[in-house]
Structures are given as structure tokens and as C-alpha cells.
Design an enzyme around this catalytic site. Structure first.
Site, PDB file in Angstrom:
ATOM      1  N   TRP A 114       0.816  -1.220   0.000  1.00  0.00           N
ATOM      2  CA  TRP A 114       0.000   0.000   0.000  1.00  0.00           C
ATOM      3  C   TRP A 114       0.844   1.263   0.000  1.00  0.00           C
ATOM      4  CZ3 TRP A 114       2.017   1.970   4.334  1.00  0.00           C
ATOM      5  CH2 TRP A 114       2.452   1.071   5.315  1.00  0.00           C
ATOM      6  N   ASN A 115       2.150   1.179   0.203  1.00  0.00           N
ATOM      7  CA  ASN A 115       2.924   2.426   0.334  1.00  0.00           C
ATOM      8  C   ASN A 115       3.209   3.085  -1.023  1.00  0.00           C
ATOM      9  OD1 ASN A 115       4.720   0.357  -0.233  1.00  0.00           O
ATOM     10  ND2 ASN A 115       6.399   1.244   0.926  1.00  0.00           N
ATOM     11  N   LYS A 145      -2.708  -8.974  -7.009  1.00  0.00           N
ATOM     12  CA  LYS A 145      -3.521  -8.846  -5.800  1.00  0.00           C
ATOM     13  C   LYS A 145      -2.966  -7.678  -4.992  1.00  0.00           C
ATOM     14  CE  LYS A 145      -3.050  -9.716  -1.712  1.00  0.00           C
ATOM     15  NZ  LYS A 145      -3.609  -8.433  -1.210  1.00  0.00           N
ATOM     16  N   PRO A 146      -3.645  -6.524  -5.077  1.00  0.00           N
ATOM     17  CA  PRO A 146      -3.124  -5.350  -4.373  1.00  0.00           C
ATOM     18  C   PRO A 146      -3.419  -5.414  -2.879  1.00  0.00           C
ATOM     19  CG  PRO A 146      -5.167  -4.799  -5.479  1.00  0.00           C
ATOM     20  CD  PRO A 146      -4.894  -6.246  -5.803  1.00  0.00           C
ATOM     21  N   ALA A 147      -2.804  -4.513  -2.130  1.00  0.00           N
ATOM     22  CA  ALA A 147      -3.101  -4.433  -0.693  1.00  0.00           C
ATOM     23  C   ALA A 147      -4.558  -4.007  -0.511  1.00  0.00           C
ATOM     24  CB  ALA A 147      -2.169  -3.412  -0.047  1.00  0.00           C
ATOM     25  N   GLY A 165       6.531  -6.190   0.449  1.00  0.00           N
ATOM     26  CA  GLY A 165       5.852  -6.013   1.733  1.00  0.00           C
ATOM     27  C   GLY A 165       6.781  -6.387   2.866  1.00  0.00           C
ATOM     28  N   SER A 166       6.185  -6.869   3.945  1.00  0.00           N
ATOM     29  CA  SER A 166       6.984  -7.152   5.139  1.00  0.00           C
ATOM     30  C   SER A 166       7.779  -8.449   4.992  1.00  0.00           C
ATOM     31  CB  SER A 166       6.065  -7.245   6.358  1.00  0.00           C
ATOM     32  OG  SER A 166       5.174  -8.310   6.184  1.00  0.00           O
ATOM     33  N   GLU A 183      10.659  -8.190  -2.394  1.00  0.00           N
ATOM     34  CA  GLU A 183      11.189  -6.888  -1.951  1.00  0.00           C
ATOM     35  C   GLU A 183      10.624  -6.663  -0.563  1.00  0.00           C
ATOM     36  OE1 GLU A 183      13.357  -5.474  -3.663  1.00  0.00           O
ATOM     37  OE2 GLU A 183      13.026  -6.319  -5.650  1.00  0.00           O
ATOM     38  N   LEU A 184      11.466  -6.804   0.442  1.00  0.00           N
ATOM     39  CA  LEU A 184      10.935  -6.845   1.813  1.00  0.00           C
ATOM     40  C   LEU A 184      11.366  -5.621   2.615  1.00  0.00           C
ATOM     41  CD1 LEU A 184      11.579 -10.661   2.286  1.00  0.00           C
ATOM     42  CD2 LEU A 184       9.534  -9.526   1.414  1.00  0.00           C
ATOM     43  N   CYS A 227      10.467   1.630   2.251  1.00  0.00           N
ATOM     44  CA  CYS A 227      11.466   0.623   2.643  1.00  0.00           C
ATOM     45  C   CYS A 227      12.898   1.140   2.494  1.00  0.00           C
ATOM     46  CB  CYS A 227      11.258  -0.660   1.862  1.00  0.00           C
ATOM     47  SG  CYS A 227      11.199  -0.375   0.109  1.00  0.00           S
ATOM     48  N   GLU A 255      12.439  -2.091  11.772  1.00  0.00           N
ATOM     49  CA  GLU A 255      12.046  -1.056  10.819  1.00  0.00           C
ATOM     50  C   GLU A 255      10.936  -0.192  11.434  1.00  0.00           C
ATOM     51  OE1 GLU A 255      10.322  -2.626   7.206  1.00  0.00           O
ATOM     52  OE2 GLU A 255      11.131  -0.956   6.053  1.00  0.00           O
TER      53      GLU A 255
HETATM   54  P1  NAD Z   1       2.237  -6.765   4.691  1.00  0.00           P
HETATM   55  O1  NAD Z   1       3.454  -7.488   4.328  1.00  0.00           O
HETATM   56  O2  NAD Z   1       1.276  -7.414   5.630  1.00  0.00           O
HETATM   57  O3  NAD Z   1       1.393  -6.390   3.372  1.00  0.00           O
HETATM   58  C1  NAD Z   1       1.919  -6.318   2.061  1.00  0.00           C
HETATM   59  C2  NAD Z   1       1.038  -7.135   1.109  1.00  0.00           C
HETATM   60  O4  NAD Z   1       0.975  -8.477   1.560  1.00  0.00           O
HETATM   61  C3  NAD Z   1      -0.404  -6.665   1.002  1.00  0.00           C
HETATM   62  O5  NAD Z   1      -0.855  -6.871  -0.325  1.00  0.00           O
HETATM   63  C4  NAD Z   1      -1.127  -7.613   1.914  1.00  0.00           C
HETATM   64  O6  NAD Z   1      -2.485  -7.729   1.562  1.00  0.00           O
HETATM   65  C5  NAD Z   1      -0.383  -8.902   1.655  1.00  0.00           C
HETATM   66  N1  NAD Z   1      -0.479  -9.894   2.723  1.00  0.00           N
HETATM   67  C6  NAD Z   1      -0.510  -9.681   4.056  1.00  0.00           C
HETATM   68  N2  NAD Z   1      -0.572 -10.848   4.715  1.00  0.00           N
HETATM   69  C7  NAD Z   1      -0.576 -11.822   3.786  1.00  0.00           C
HETATM   70  C8  NAD Z   1      -0.617 -13.248   3.846  1.00  0.00           C
HETATM   71  N3  NAD Z   1      -0.658 -13.896   4.994  1.00  0.00           N
HETATM   72  N4  NAD Z   1      -0.616 -13.928   2.685  1.00  0.00           N
HETATM   73  C9  NAD Z   1      -0.560 -13.271   1.514  1.00  0.00           C
HETATM   74  N5  NAD Z   1      -0.517 -11.940   1.386  1.00  0.00           N
HETATM   75  C10 NAD Z   1      -0.518 -11.216   2.516  1.00  0.00           C
HETATM   76  O7  NAD Z   1       2.639  -5.383   5.259  1.00  0.00           O
HETATM   77  P2  NAD Z   1       1.805  -4.526   6.313  1.00  0.00           P
HETATM   78  O8  NAD Z   1       1.396  -5.278   7.528  1.00  0.00           O
HETATM   79  O9  NAD Z   1       0.714  -3.858   5.593  1.00  0.00           O
HETATM   80  O10 NAD Z   1       2.923  -3.512   6.745  1.00  0.00           O
HETATM   81  C11 NAD Z   1       3.743  -3.907   7.842  1.00  0.00           C
HETATM   82  C12 NAD Z   1       5.158  -3.659   7.580  1.00  0.00           C
HETATM   83  O11 NAD Z   1       5.574  -4.242   6.332  1.00  0.00           O
HETATM   84  C13 NAD Z   1       5.526  -2.217   7.418  1.00  0.00           C
HETATM   85  O12 NAD Z   1       5.609  -1.594   8.665  1.00  0.00           O
HETATM   86  C14 NAD Z   1       6.838  -2.349   6.704  1.00  0.00           C
HETATM   87  O13 NAD Z   1       7.832  -2.685   7.610  1.00  0.00           O
HETATM   88  C15 NAD Z   1       6.615  -3.507   5.772  1.00  0.00           C
HETATM   89  N6  NAD Z   1       6.260  -3.077   4.401  1.00  0.00           N
HETATM   90  C16 NAD Z   1       7.257  -2.968   3.521  1.00  0.00           C
HETATM   91  C17 NAD Z   1       6.987  -2.532   2.244  1.00  0.00           C
HETATM   92  C18 NAD Z   1       8.085  -2.382   1.242  1.00  0.00           C
HETATM   93  O14 NAD Z   1       8.011  -1.505   0.392  1.00  0.00           O
HETATM   94  N7  NAD Z   1       9.092  -3.229   1.267  1.00  0.00           N
HETATM   95  C19 NAD Z   1       5.688  -2.221   1.874  1.00  0.00           C
HETATM   96  C20 NAD Z   1       4.656  -2.365   2.804  1.00  0.00           C
HETATM   97  C21 NAD Z   1       4.970  -2.802   4.071  1.00  0.00           C
END
Ligand code: NAD
Length: 504
Positions: free
Chosen positions: A175-176, A199-201, A252-253, A274-275, A308, A405
Site C-alpha cells: 500500500w505504500n 492482488k493489491p493491498a 511487503g513485510s 522486496e521486503l 522501505c 524497521e
Molecule cells: P504486509 O506485508 O502485511 O502487506 C503487504 C502485502 O501483503 C499486502 O498486499 C497484503 O495484503 C499482503 N499480505 C498480508 N498478509 C498476507 C498473507 N498472509 N498472505 C498473503 N498476502 C498477505 O505489510 P503490512 O502489515 O501492511 O505492513 C507492515 C510492515 O511491512 C511495514 O511496517 C513495513 O515494515 C513492511 N512493508 C514494507 C513494504 C516495502 O516496500 N518493502 C511495503 C509495505 C509494508
């Protein structure tokens, strides 16, 4: 399974995002319909889309089901043969016109970004241009998937290596950067000859669905680019299980990245991740203080800190430590906090309440352990998703913020004495995405460019990302690279062909 959305009904800025969305000429951008096999699916069930500044519902998006995802996978598989057969130049022309449409609709897309993600409108506009840049880059790069000819180790033989599209790809996006993280993956997959399912956030479905509208208008064929919104686990399960999904790209995370890597193991997908990051930003006392402050401000507070690449640990050498903290605090005090749709705002709300809470926990932890806090914005009272830009000085390695982070507008400043010490401390972390070094010494810059353990390093600059660079991390910050000429490899297989017995 209900989605968790922030609902906190802040009285400030009520109705602002809704008014902007209502003024969009493109009503279809806010329809919230998923694109599956060339059809727009409103969904029997819908989830609210929320303005993170106010907690107000501003739109709805389809809650797609597992059955929808299975349909999308089948449609993508059907579309693969024709898409891969197109000449790279023809695929490139379609991808390029997708980029042009993005730029034509830049302001409308930026309003979508700010309304559902929260970042200031000026940054949202930059994101659209940045995102379109990946499409333009890969439109051309698809024509350069050269392969190679190997000098033969066998008599009368010709050895070739070809690059061929891997098959159907899937992208799970954050989502960022709700636009650019999609185009960075999809532009590349499409250029390589692969259909892709996104599959977007759940926080930012409208951006992804608007991109799908523009992709369709640009001539991306049915099934080649599909977007399904809904619950992350429900929609990622079929993607992980299905052997027809050959590549999976995630941003994502690290926690979720680890789960997806495990889930992809059964069908041995090609996974790119990309974490999280935990970038060290190292300032030596030979630098111009003003430049260092400017750099740290940009590297920490862009995207309201939800980046990130954000400078998570700002290490400042003893000789300029005090002067830096004073100047940095003064610069931070100038940042304007507010709704991203208001003029001249620098820092918007956190997209997710959990991210804002994590910032507050890190601030409390640091204070309890002896850090000093500077924030001119305390008590702004704009709502629970707002975190005032904050500087923590005298931070030590034992504090949470030095280990985890932050992903928000909280800057941690630590002091150091020697080069050797700061390199060891910078590298003593399991993340290795980005790093920054500010120094006037060329020899030192060269040494540190070798020694810092990260995928991307800025020397005397806080700004280095863009389509031509290989974006990615070391250690637990990820796998693979996006953008640049290296990006294509994530969506292609190498095929070695040996032509033997070539005698006349
Ligand atoms: P997240 O990893 O939960 O979400 C990112 C994506 O993963 C979203 O599309 C979400 O719907 C999906 N997702 C979440 N749980 C899932 C699962 N169990 N199975 C499949 N897909 C899943 O991130 P968050 O909780 O929204 O943010 C938390 C932390 O993640 C942030 O504080 C940051 O540290 C990190 N983050 C990093 C980036 C990056 O650009 N690298 C981007 C977003 C978040």
C-alpha cells in the site's frame, strides 16, 4: 473473513477525500470492480475503502473469492500463448501506450493515491510519473532479452542460451506505493511475455483497479493483466497452490515474504521478494552539515516515512553530532502535517493504524531507555493515524528503533566515533536493502561502498531509485531484483540449446 480497516472517525478533514473523488471525470476509477478474464466484476460482497486521515469510508471494492482467483488463473493461462507470440516491439507498443494513459490521467490517479494511501498529493503525482517510467523502461527492455552464444567446448557444435517467458506470474503488492509497485512488476512481466495477476493491498484497491482500466484501454489483451481485490490470505492461497503460476513477486513485510516463500515451495515457483529495510544513514564529520541535513530529511520523511528505503538509523560522527541534531530538529519542525489533499503538506497520515502504533511504541521504548525526543508537532490531535514528525537523539543499539524497521516519520539519531565501528554497527542487522554514506573523503567512500552490506547504496545522495537501477536487497530484505536490465530475469527462464553434429 472480514477485512481489518482503520475506522476512527477523526473529525478533521471529514469529506475532503470524498469531494475530490466525486469530482473525478473518470467515474469508473472509483467503481471498485475487479478485472477477471476481460470482465469487470463488482462482486457480491464489497469491502470499504477508507481515507486513512479520517477513517471515513470513501468507496467500496469487490471482495473476490477463491473461485474468482481460479478463474483468473485459467484466463491468464489461456492468454499466455498469444501474448508470448507477439513480437517484443508489439508488446512494447501496448505497454508504452499504457504509460501514456497513466500520464494523461496523472492528476486523477494522484487523487486516488492520496485518498486511499494518504501521502501528500505532490508525492502522489511523483509516484504516477515514477510508475509510468517503469512501463516505458520495460517496453524497451523487452526487446533486449538477448540471450547469448557460448564459444563451444564441443567440436562442430553451436551453443545458445535463450531467454523465454516463464509463464503466468502473480504479484502481491503493498500500500505504500500503490501504483509504482504494480507497474514495476507488471511492466516487466508483460514485456517478458508473461501474463500477470495482481492482488493489491486491501488498503489501496482503487489505484490497482484504475491501472487495470487503463491497461485495458491501452490494448492489453483479455487475461494478460488482471486485478483481484479482497482478502490477502483467501486470494494468495490459490496463487501459491496452483502450479500454473510460475513466478511470484511480492513487496511487503519480511514476515509475509517468508510465508509466501514457504507457500511457493511446493510448486517451486520463481519467487522475487522486496521486503523490509533498516537503512543506515552514515554521516562523517568531514561533510557539509547543511547537505547532510537535507539528505537525512529526504531519506527519512519521504512518503511520510513509509518507505522501505527510509533512513532508519542515522549514525552521526561525534564531531558534528550536536550541531547535526540541532539543525535536523529545526528542519523537522518546518514539516507541515495534515491531510495529503491539503496544499503544501509534507507528512500525511499513516496508511494503517498498526504502523502508527508501531511508531508510538518505538518512541515510548526509546524514551524509557534514555533517548531524547524533539517534536514541534506534539499534540497536533489530527487523528490516530497521524504521527508527528519526531527526532529521537541519543539512540542506542538496545532500543527497538535501532533494531526494527519504523516505517513512519520518526528519525533515530545515534552517535559513532570511528569508521570501523560504524561499519560494524551498520552491518549488524538482518536487513540489507539500502544504505547511505555522507563523506567528503573519496577513499572512505570507496571503502564503505565495498563494506556496507546492502543492495543499494547512496554516497552523498538520498535519491537514487528509478527504472534503470536494480532495486532489491541483501539478507532478509529480499530475493531478486526489480527494474533495470536485471528485472527481466525474474520472469524469464534460460534455455540452453546445443546444436551438435554440424558437419556438412
Ligand atoms: P504486509 O506485508 O502485511 O502487506 C503487504 C502485502 O501483503 C499486502 O498486499 C497484503 O495484503 C499482503 N499480505 C498480508 N498478509 C498476507 C498473507 N498472509 N498472505 C498473503 N498476502 C498477505 O505489510 P503490512 O502489515 O501492511 O505492513 C507492515 C510492515 O511491512 C511495514 O511496517 C513495513 O515494515 C513492511 N512493508 C514494507 C513494504 C516495502 O516496500 N518493502 C511495503 C509495505 C509494508
Amino acid at each position: 473473513m472480514p477485512l481489518q480497516t482503520a475506522r476512527h472517525n477523526s473529525p478533521h478533514f471529514t469529506g475532503l477525500a470524498i469531494r475530490h473523488l466525486e469530482s473525478l471525470p473518470r467515474r469508473d476509477f472509483v467503481a471498485g470492480a475487479a478485472l477477471i478474464d476481460g470482465r469487470w466484476i463488482a462482486g457480491e460482497q464489497r469491502d470499504p475503502v477508507v481515507d486513512p486521515a479520517t477513517g471515513e469510508p470513501i468507496a467500496e471494492a469487490a471482495r473476490c473469492s477463491e473461485a474468482d482467483m481460479n478463474q483468473a488463473i485459467a484466463a491468464a493461462e489461456r492468454s499466455f500463448a498469444a501474448w508470448r507470440e507477439l513480437l517484443p516491439a508489439s508488446r512494447g507498443a501496448i505497454i508504452r501506450s499504457w504509460a501514456s494513459l497513466m500520464l494523461e490521467h496523472l492528476q486523477e490517479l494522484a487523487i486516488l493515491v492520496t485518498s486511499e494511501q494518504g501521502k501528500p498529493l505532490a508525492e502522489a503525482r511523483q509516484e504516477i510519473a515514477y510508475g509510468a517510467g517503469f512501463l516505458e523502461w520495460f517496453a524497451a527492455e523487452g526487446e533486449r532479452a538477448y540471450g547469448e552464444t557460448i564459444p563451444s567446448h564441443k567440436p562442430r557444435s553451436l551453443l545458445q542460451v535463450r531467454m523465454q517467458p516463464i509463464g503466468v506470474a502473480a504479484a502481491i503488492t503493498p500500500w505504500n506505493f500503490p501504483i509504482a509497485m504494480i507497474t514495476r512488476k507488471a511492466g516487466c512481466a508483460l514485456a517478458a511475455g508473461c501474463p500477470i495477476i495482481v492482488k493489491p493491498a486491501p488498503e489501496t484497491p482503487l489505484c490497482a483497479l484504475a491501472l487495470a482500466r487503463l491497461a485495458e484501454e491501452a490494448g492489453v489483451p483479455r487475461g494478460v493483466f488482471q486485478v483481484l481485490t479482497g482478502h490477502p490470505i483467501e486470494l494468495s492461497a490459490p496463487l501459491l497452490r496452483d502450479a500454473r503460476i510460475r513466478a511470484l513477486s511480492f513487496t511487503g513485510s519480511t514476515e509475509v515474504g517468508r510465508l509466501l516463500l514457504e507457500g511457493a515451495a511446493d510448486t517451486i515457483k520463481k519467487v522475487s521478494l522486496e521486503l523490509g529495510g533498516h537503512a543506515p544513514f552514515i554521516i562523517f564529520d568531514d561533510v557539509d552539515l547543511e547537505k547532510a541535513v537535507k539528505g537525512a530529511l529526504a531519506a527519512k520523511f519521504a512518503t511520510s516515512g513509509q518507505d522501505c528505503l527510509a533512513a532508519n538509523r542515522i549514525y552521526v560522527q561525534g564531531g558534528i553530532y550536536k550541531a547535526f541534531v540541532e539543525a535536523f530538529a529545526a528542519a523537522i519542525a518546518e514539516l507541515k502535517v495534515g491531510h495529503g489533499l491539503e496544499p503544501e503538506v509534507d507528512i500525511g497520515p499513516m496508511t494503517k493504524l498498526t504502523v502508527a502504533d508501531k511508531c508510538r511504541t518505538q518512541i515510548d521504548d526509546a524514551l524509557n531507555k534514555g533517548a531524547r525526543v524533539f517534536s514541534a508537532h506534539r499534540g497536533a490531535g489530527l487523528g490516530p493515524n497521524f504521527v508527528p514528525p519526531t527526532l529521537l537523539s541519543d539512540v542506542t543499539e538496545g532500543m527497538l528503533i535501532a533494531r526494527e524497521e519504523t516505517f513512519g516519520p520518526v528519525a533515530a539519531v545515534l552517535s559513532f566515533d570511528s569508521e570501523e565501528e560504524v561499519v560494524a554497527r551498520a552491518n549488524a542487522n538482518e536487513m540489507g536493502l539500502a544504505g547511505y554514506v555522507y563523506t567528503d573523503s573519496l577513499r572512505r567512500a570507496l571503502r564503505l561502498s565495498e563494506q556496507i552490506e546492502c543492495g543499494m547504496l547512496g554516497i552523498n545522495t538520498a535519491s537514487f531509485t528509478g527504472p534503470p537501477i536494480p532495486f532489491g536487497g541483501w539478507k532478509q530484505s529480499g530475493l531478486g531484483r526489480e527494474g533495470s536490465r536485471h528485472g527481466l530475469a525474474e520472469y524469464m527462464e534460460l534455455k540452453y540449446v546445443c546444436f551438435g553434429d554440424l558437419e556438412a
